[in-house]
Motif scaffolding. Structure first.
Motif, mmCIF file in Angstrom:
data_model
loop_
_atom_site.group_PDB
_atom_site.id
_atom_site.type_symbol
_atom_site.label_atom_id
_atom_site.label_comp_id
_atom_site.label_asym_id
_atom_site.label_seq_id
_atom_site.Cartn_x
_atom_site.Cartn_y
_atom_site.Cartn_z
ATOM 1 N N SER A 149 -63.296 -30.017 -21.233
ATOM 2 C CA SER A 149 -63.771 -31.467 -22.149
ATOM 3 C C SER A 149 -63.330 -32.706 -21.139
ATOM 4 C CB SER A 149 -62.909 -31.359 -23.291
ATOM 5 O OG SER A 149 -63.122 -30.148 -24.113
ATOM 6 N N PRO A 150 -64.578 -33.127 -20.443
ATOM 7 C CA PRO A 150 -64.304 -34.591 -19.930
ATOM 8 C C PRO A 150 -63.749 -35.572 -20.710
ATOM 9 C CG PRO A 150 -66.379 -33.390 -19.540
ATOM 10 C CD PRO A 150 -65.790 -32.873 -20.727
ATOM 11 N N CYS A 151 -62.480 -36.308 -20.041
ATOM 12 C CA CYS A 151 -62.072 -37.245 -21.049
ATOM 13 C C CYS A 151 -61.703 -38.636 -19.923
ATOM 14 C CB CYS A 151 -60.733 -36.712 -21.496
ATOM 15 S SG CYS A 151 -59.760 -38.108 -22.455
ATOM 16 N N MET A 152 -62.106 -39.799 -20.235
ATOM 17 C CA MET A 152 -61.677 -40.899 -19.485
ATOM 18 C C MET A 152 -60.147 -41.468 -19.821
ATOM 19 S SD MET A 152 -61.437 -43.945 -20.558
ATOM 20 C CE MET A 152 -61.489 -44.409 -22.382
ATOM 21 N N ILE A 153 -59.531 -41.960 -18.863
ATOM 22 C CA ILE A 153 -58.284 -42.878 -19.032
ATOM 23 C C ILE A 153 -58.574 -44.089 -18.244
ATOM 24 C CG2 ILE A 153 -57.272 -41.397 -17.446
ATOM 25 C CD1 ILE A 153 -54.802 -41.721 -19.363
ATOM 26 N N VAL A 154 -58.137 -45.049 -18.956
ATOM 27 C CA VAL A 154 -58.294 -46.297 -18.025
ATOM 28 C C VAL A 154 -56.989 -47.449 -18.164
ATOM 29 C CG1 VAL A 154 -59.932 -47.442 -19.837
ATOM 30 C CG2 VAL A 154 -59.896 -48.210 -17.403
ATOM 31 N N LEU A 155 -56.814 -48.007 -17.037
ATOM 32 C CA LEU A 155 -55.515 -48.958 -17.174
ATOM 33 C C LEU A 155 -56.529 -50.220 -16.780
ATOM 34 C CD1 LEU A 155 -52.659 -49.425 -17.522
ATOM 35 C CD2 LEU A 155 -52.589 -49.473 -14.861
ATOM 36 N N ILE A 156 -56.178 -51.075 -17.748
ATOM 37 C CA ILE A 156 -56.927 -52.468 -17.607
ATOM 38 C C ILE A 156 -55.766 -53.628 -17.457
ATOM 39 C CG2 ILE A 156 -58.175 -54.096 -19.249
ATOM 40 C CD1 ILE A 156 -58.993 -51.836 -20.941
ATOM 41 N N LYS A 157 -56.381 -54.500 -16.455
ATOM 42 C CA LYS A 157 -55.375 -55.647 -15.959
ATOM 43 C C LYS A 157 -56.030 -56.729 -16.348
ATOM 44 C CE LYS A 157 -55.053 -56.510 -11.559
ATOM 45 N NZ LYS A 157 -54.555 -56.523 -9.978
ATOM 46 N N LEU A 178 -55.484 -46.480 -22.147
ATOM 47 C CA LEU A 178 -56.270 -45.902 -23.122
ATOM 48 C C LEU A 178 -57.133 -44.788 -22.736
ATOM 49 C CD1 LEU A 178 -57.958 -49.458 -23.979
ATOM 50 C CD2 LEU A 178 -56.206 -48.439 -25.020
ATOM 51 N N ALA A 179 -57.569 -43.846 -23.689
ATOM 52 C CA ALA A 179 -57.971 -42.576 -23.118
ATOM 53 C C ALA A 179 -59.178 -42.100 -24.439
ATOM 54 C CB ALA A 179 -57.201 -41.489 -22.993
ATOM 55 N N GLY A 180 -60.127 -41.384 -23.886
ATOM 56 C CA GLY A 180 -61.222 -40.624 -24.794
ATOM 57 C C GLY A 180 -62.144 -39.854 -24.210
ATOM 58 N N PHE A 181 -62.636 -39.216 -25.098
ATOM 59 C CA PHE A 181 -63.528 -38.089 -24.537
ATOM 60 C C PHE A 181 -65.183 -38.654 -24.539
ATOM 61 C CE2 PHE A 181 -59.964 -35.561 -26.367
ATOM 62 C CZ PHE A 181 -59.901 -34.693 -25.475
ATOM 63 N N MET A 182 -65.734 -38.002 -23.745
ATOM 64 C CA MET A 182 -67.160 -38.170 -23.448
ATOM 65 C C MET A 182 -67.887 -37.880 -24.825
ATOM 66 S SD MET A 182 -68.014 -37.233 -19.518
ATOM 67 C CE MET A 182 -69.918 -37.853 -19.863
ATOM 68 N N GLU A 183 -68.980 -38.279 -24.865
ATOM 69 C CA GLU A 183 -70.001 -37.891 -26.079
ATOM 70 C C GLU A 183 -71.211 -37.250 -25.146
ATOM 71 O OE1 GLU A 183 -70.853 -40.737 -28.665
ATOM 72 O OE2 GLU A 183 -68.831 -40.642 -29.812
ATOM 73 N N ILE A 188 -69.572 -41.043 -17.578
ATOM 74 C CA ILE A 188 -68.339 -41.240 -17.614
ATOM 75 C C ILE A 188 -68.158 -42.801 -17.748
ATOM 76 C CG2 ILE A 188 -67.898 -41.418 -15.211
ATOM 77 C CD1 ILE A 188 -65.531 -40.042 -18.055
ATOM 78 N N GLU A 189 -69.057 -43.475 -17.104
ATOM 79 C CA GLU A 189 -68.707 -45.027 -16.989
ATOM 80 C C GLU A 189 -69.177 -45.537 -18.442
ATOM 81 O OE1 GLU A 189 -69.600 -43.802 -13.022
ATOM 82 O OE2 GLU A 189 -70.632 -43.297 -15.004
ATOM 83 N N GLU A 190 -70.034 -45.029 -19.024
ATOM 84 C CA GLU A 190 -70.545 -45.318 -20.487
ATOM 85 C C GLU A 190 -69.384 -45.167 -21.481
ATOM 86 O OE1 GLU A 190 -75.280 -45.157 -20.199
ATOM 87 O OE2 GLU A 190 -74.346 -43.579 -20.628
ATOM 88 N N THR A 191 -68.822 -44.160 -21.210
ATOM 89 C CA THR A 191 -67.491 -43.683 -22.227
ATOM 90 C C THR A 191 -66.479 -44.510 -22.211
ATOM 91 O OG1 THR A 191 -68.173 -41.213 -21.775
ATOM 92 C CG2 THR A 191 -65.980 -41.668 -22.458
ATOM 93 N N VAL A 192 -66.143 -45.044 -20.833
ATOM 94 C CA VAL A 192 -65.214 -46.094 -20.876
ATOM 95 C C VAL A 192 -65.265 -47.145 -21.622
ATOM 96 C CG1 VAL A 192 -63.838 -47.548 -19.120
ATOM 97 C CG2 VAL A 192 -64.495 -44.965 -18.277
ATOM 98 N N HIS A 193 -66.635 -47.848 -21.209
ATOM 99 C CA HIS A 193 -67.104 -49.031 -22.059
ATOM 100 C C HIS A 193 -66.828 -48.695 -23.488
ATOM 101 C CE1 HIS A 193 -67.617 -51.734 -18.424
ATOM 102 N NE2 HIS A 193 -68.199 -50.670 -17.927
ATOM 103 N N ARG A 194 -67.590 -47.691 -24.092
ATOM 104 C CA ARG A 194 -67.549 -47.455 -25.587
ATOM 105 C C ARG A 194 -66.115 -47.285 -25.960
ATOM 106 N NH1 ARG A 194 -66.944 -43.193 -28.085
ATOM 107 N NH2 ARG A 194 -67.174 -41.807 -26.192
ATOM 108 N N GLU A 195 -65.253 -46.566 -25.448
ATOM 109 C CA GLU A 195 -63.819 -46.110 -25.887
ATOM 110 C C GLU A 195 -62.973 -47.418 -25.825
ATOM 111 O OE1 GLU A 195 -62.383 -43.786 -27.557
ATOM 112 O OE2 GLU A 195 -63.727 -42.153 -26.938
ATOM 113 N N MET A 222 -59.034 -34.960 -17.121
ATOM 114 C CA MET A 222 -58.787 -36.434 -17.332
ATOM 115 C C MET A 222 -59.381 -37.050 -15.913
ATOM 116 S SD MET A 222 -57.305 -36.268 -20.073
ATOM 117 C CE MET A 222 -56.744 -38.159 -20.152
ATOM 118 N N LEU A 223 -60.292 -38.063 -16.224
ATOM 119 C CA LEU A 223 -60.729 -38.697 -15.164
ATOM 120 C C LEU A 223 -60.217 -40.339 -15.274
ATOM 121 C CD1 LEU A 223 -64.495 -37.398 -15.837
ATOM 122 C CD2 LEU A 223 -62.821 -36.751 -13.920
ATOM 123 N N GLY A 224 -59.481 -40.622 -14.101
ATOM 124 C CA GLY A 224 -58.759 -41.922 -14.204
ATOM 125 C C GLY A 224 -59.559 -42.878 -13.607
#
Length: 274
Positions: A149-157, A178-183, A188-195, A222-224
Motif C-alpha cells: 500500500s503506497p503511502c506518502m509522508i511529508v515534512l513541511i517547513k 503528515l502521512a496518508g495513503f494514495m487513492e 503520489i504528488e497529488e496524494t501529498v497535496h490532497r492529504e 512509505m514515500l518520504g
C-alpha cells in the motif's frame, strides 16, 4: 534493502549450514534471549524448536545465509532460551536495521500467505508460483501478489519551523510528519497535496522526494517528501489529526522512533539539511 540481501523464491534442496528463521506468533517475533548480537534463530531444521508450524516461506539470502519465515499457531514447549516479542519493541531495543527490515519483510509475506489461500475472483484454491512471489488460481489463472500500500509522508517547513501533528493513534505526546495513503488514479504528488489540504488545510510548494521505507504495520511502502509552506493557516480535520503546530529546532515535541521514516525526515531538519 538490507545490506547484501538477495531475494529468492525457490529454497535450497538441502541446507548445508544453519539458516536464519524469522518465526512469528501473531505479530510477535521469536528471539534468542542470550544472543543479543544476532537474536534470530539459526537452525538447520525448524523442527529443532518443536513448534507447531502452520506455514513457512523462503525469503532469500542475507550475508550468505539462507532466510526463511514461519508462523506458529500455538506456543507450546518453547525452550527457555527463546521468547516471542512484538516486532515494534524488538526493533527499538534489539534488532539491527538490517534484521528489522528482514523481519518486516517476513511478517508481510506471512500475512499475505495467510490471507490469500483462495482466489478473490472465483473462490478456488491458490497455488504458489514457481517463478514469482505470487499465487496463481488454478481455475481462472488470476495471479495474486503480496499487498503493498503506497503511502506518502511529508515534512513541511515554514521559515525556521516545521509542521508536526499527532494522530489519536500515536503514543502519548508524540508528534510526527503528515502521512496518508494514495487513492486509485492519483500520482503520489497529488496524494501529498490532497492529504495536506485534508488534514491541516494548508497549501504547499517545492515538493521534493527524499527516500522511501517499507513499513510492515501493515503492508505499507512509505514515500518520504519535504515541502515548503505556501499559504493558509492550520485547520485540523479533527478525525485523523487531533493536534498540529509549527515547531522550531528549540521547541521540538516528543518525536517518532529512530526506526521510522518520519524521524529520518525530521533529522534532515535537525541537521539543517532541509
Amino acid at each position: 534493502m538490507p545490506t547484501n540481501f538477495i531475494s529468492k523464491i525457490t529454497p535450497p534442496g538441502i541446507l548445508e549450514t544453519p539458516a536464519l528463521w524469522f518465526i512469528y506468533y501473531e505479530d510477535k517475533l521469536l528471539l534468542h534471549k542470550e544472543n543479543t548480537i544476532q537474536p534470530i534463530p539459526e537452525l538447520l531444521n525448524i523442527t529443532e524448536l518443536n513448534l507447531n508450524i502452520v506455514s513457512q516461506q523462503y525469503l532469500g539470502e542475507w550475508q550468505q545465509k539462507h532466510c526463511f519465515c514461519a508462523e506458529v499457531k500455538f506456543i507450546e514447549n518453547l525452550s527457555d532460551h527463546y521468547s516471542f516479542q512484538p516486532l515494534r519493541q524488538a526493533a527499538l531495543n534489539i534488532l539491527s536495521q538490517d534484521l528489522f527490515h528482514l523481519a518486516g519483510r517476513a511478517l508481510q509475506i506471512l500475512q499475505w500467505d495467510k490471507n490469500h489461500q483462495f482466489c478473490g475472483h472465483c473462490g478456488s484454491p491458490l497455488k504458489s508460483s514457481l517463478v514469482d512471489r505470487a499465487k496463481v488460481c488454478q481455475q481462472c489463472h488470476l495471479s495474486h501478489y503480496p499487498r503493498i500500500s503506497p503511502c506518502m509522508i511529508v515534512l513541511i517547513k515554514r521559515g525556521k519551523e516545521i509542521l508536526l501533528a499527532r494522530s489519536p493513534h500515536f503514543q502519548p505526546h508524540v508528534y510526527s510528519a503528515l502521512a496518508g495513503f494514495m487513492e486509485p488514479g492519483e500520482s503520489i504528488e497529488e496524494t501529498v497535496h490532497r492529504e495536506v489540504d485534508e488534514e491541516v488545510g494548508i497549501k504547499i510548494k517545492n515538493l521534493q522526494y527524499r527516500f522511501s521505507q517499507p513499513w510492515p504495520f501493515s503492508d505499507s511502502l512509505m514515500l518520504g517528501f519535504t515541502a515548503e509552506h505556501l499559504a493558509g493557516e492550520i485547520e485540523i480535520d479533527g478525525i485523523e489529526i487531533e493536534d498540529a503546530g509549527w515547531f522550531t529546532l528549540e521547541n521540538l515535541p516528543t518525536l517518532p522512533s529512530h526506526i521510522s521514516i518520519a524521524r529520518k525526515l525530521i533529522e534532515l531538519f535537525i541537521q539543517k539539511e532541509f
